[in-house]
Design a protein around this motif. Sequence first.
Motif, mmCIF file in Angstrom:
data_model
loop_
_atom_site.group_PDB
_atom_site.id
_atom_site.type_symbol
_atom_site.label_atom_id
_atom_site.label_comp_id
_atom_site.label_asym_id
_atom_site.label_seq_id
_atom_site.Cartn_x
_atom_site.Cartn_y
_atom_site.Cartn_z
ATOM 1 N N ASN A 1 -18.302 -32.541 5.571
ATOM 2 C CA ASN A 1 -18.984 -33.810 5.392
ATOM 3 C C ASN A 1 -19.902 -34.170 6.549
ATOM 4 O OD1 ASN A 1 -17.470 -34.180 2.881
ATOM 5 N ND2 ASN A 1 -16.209 -35.407 3.687
ATOM 6 N N THR B 1 -21.376 -21.352 0.105
ATOM 7 C CA THR B 1 -21.411 -22.329 -0.724
ATOM 8 C C THR B 1 -19.976 -22.702 -1.397
ATOM 9 O OG1 THR B 1 -21.421 -20.678 -2.555
ATOM 10 C CG2 THR B 1 -23.582 -21.812 -1.717
ATOM 11 N N ARG B 2 -19.693 -23.700 -2.149
ATOM 12 C CA ARG B 2 -18.379 -23.824 -2.820
ATOM 13 C C ARG B 2 -17.675 -22.518 -3.510
ATOM 14 N NH1 ARG B 2 -19.403 -27.593 -6.542
ATOM 15 N NH2 ARG B 2 -19.583 -29.189 -4.961
ATOM 16 N N LYS C 1 -19.996 -27.648 -0.885
ATOM 17 C CA LYS C 1 -21.204 -27.860 -1.792
ATOM 18 C C LYS C 1 -21.636 -26.663 -2.477
ATOM 19 C CE LYS C 1 -22.529 -31.594 1.628
ATOM 20 N NZ LYS C 1 -22.173 -32.976 0.794
ATOM 21 N N SER C 2 -22.337 -26.980 -3.439
ATOM 22 C CA SER C 2 -22.913 -25.960 -4.135
ATOM 23 C C SER C 2 -24.194 -25.696 -3.559
ATOM 24 C CB SER C 2 -23.432 -26.323 -5.784
ATOM 25 O OG SER C 2 -24.312 -27.385 -5.456
ATOM 26 N N LYS D 1 -27.207 -26.020 -4.390
ATOM 27 C CA LYS D 1 -28.180 -27.001 -4.918
ATOM 28 C C LYS D 1 -27.877 -28.424 -4.136
ATOM 29 C CE LYS D 1 -29.903 -30.076 -8.327
ATOM 30 N NZ LYS D 1 -29.872 -30.640 -9.680
ATOM 31 N N GLU D 2 -26.529 -28.657 -3.753
ATOM 32 C CA GLU D 2 -26.140 -29.759 -2.954
ATOM 33 C C GLU D 2 -26.516 -29.601 -1.499
ATOM 34 O OE1 GLU D 2 -22.167 -31.192 -5.780
ATOM 35 O OE2 GLU D 2 -22.081 -29.763 -4.390
ATOM 36 N N ILE D 3 -26.006 -28.294 -0.854
ATOM 37 C CA ILE D 3 -26.586 -28.008 0.377
ATOM 38 C C ILE D 3 -27.955 -28.387 0.832
ATOM 39 C CG2 ILE D 3 -26.625 -26.141 2.158
ATOM 40 C CD1 ILE D 3 -24.044 -24.954 1.111
ATOM 41 N N GLN D 4 -28.632 -27.770 -0.249
ATOM 42 C CA GLN D 4 -30.422 -28.008 -0.027
ATOM 43 C C GLN D 4 -30.564 -29.251 -0.094
ATOM 44 O OE1 GLN D 4 -32.636 -25.585 -3.028
ATOM 45 N NE2 GLN D 4 -34.404 -25.768 -1.934
ATOM 46 N N GLU D 5 -30.081 -29.960 -1.106
ATOM 47 C CA GLU D 5 -30.284 -31.462 -0.979
ATOM 48 C C GLU D 5 -29.766 -32.059 0.401
ATOM 49 O OE1 GLU D 5 -28.117 -32.919 -4.512
ATOM 50 O OE2 GLU D 5 -29.773 -32.275 -5.824
ATOM 51 N N ALA D 6 -28.581 -31.965 0.920
ATOM 52 C CA ALA D 6 -28.232 -32.471 1.911
ATOM 53 C C ALA D 6 -29.300 -31.944 3.111
ATOM 54 C CB ALA D 6 -26.856 -31.898 2.385
#
Length: 363
Positions: free
Chosen positions: A165, A196-197, A243-244, A246-251
């Motif tokens: 986090n 990734t996750r 994170k997936s 996509k979630e890493i990229q968004e973060a």
Amino acid sequence: MPDRSSLAQDAPSRSDWLGRACQHLASSLGDAGNQHQIQMVVQALPSQSKSTQVQPVFEKVVEAIQNHCTITPYITITHAVSQVMSMDEVPASPPATPNANNSGDDYFNDQTIFTHAAVVPAYHSQSNPQLTMGSRPTNIIAAPSSIHVSILERYIPPTTPQEVNDFFTLSRRSYLADRLLELSSNNGTLLLVYPTRSGGSTFTNRYVGPVIEPFLRQFILLNGLYTQLAATLGQMAAVAAMKSFKEIQEAVTAMCQALSQRAPFRGLPSRYEIVQAETAEVVLDRAVWKDWYIEQEQPRLRQNMVDYHKSGGRMPAPRGQIEVTPGMLAREVIDGVRQSRAEAGNAGLEVGVFVIRRTTATV
């Protein structure tokens, strides 16, 4: 650290992620004739590989920069070293490419790479919580806006969900935020590699699981310990919080946008943008991932045993005149992992690969 075979330049498209990243990092330097000195920061989590059988990513990046340059530049590499590591573990400089374009009697002609080390806070230390509290207002290790190339890489899951986090925030407990702030606003570029996750689950199930689970079953039985302790010792709690892609990229995108909107303390406003984002699969060398796992998880395993003992968990009978302590049992687990010959690993771990560039914002 990926096996050397994973870094081959002629590998299939998805395997050549490092080749593409190197192109971005080298091209960001522009005309090498005008870039005589390059500042680089390298940070590998939990540490840089000690194996001589695996070529570090930063060496591949250095090679790409040298091949890109018409005049071999001086490269200063600063290794970010955790407070809990020994300075003896700082990697040596990679070999420099001879400066064939300069035949003069230059004192520095044969040495173009210089290695330094800087201590970074152990933000989430399990062995010494006091190390996690930085007293400085910022924990960057280079002057703001001074670094041309930065590398931040991790291949195995961290120990705790909080580490995941914090990593993708602008808090004072984020190595990613630290490295981004150090980038030069004149095309400073950072390579981020993070599992990734899915990659974290693969590491747990295909790498660590086949090694530690059979050992723990025997360990619990022989020492007469409560069976639930095996689940505690064998867990990798951070995986659930990972994170997936996509979630890493968004973060990462959100971090870049937030940094771009900040008013600069000095100079002109700057812009952070992702210039490469892709997934890759890496296969970890057995000796490397075991060293990483042991180095990272040993404090947690020791604390798990201490907590088990304090909560009234059943302990083994004395061995002769020696009382068995939680520390002794934790060392047995570590030795069991280190000495295990069980088949494990040899599976592709999914990681997210991002190249982030900082430029001066145009009005």
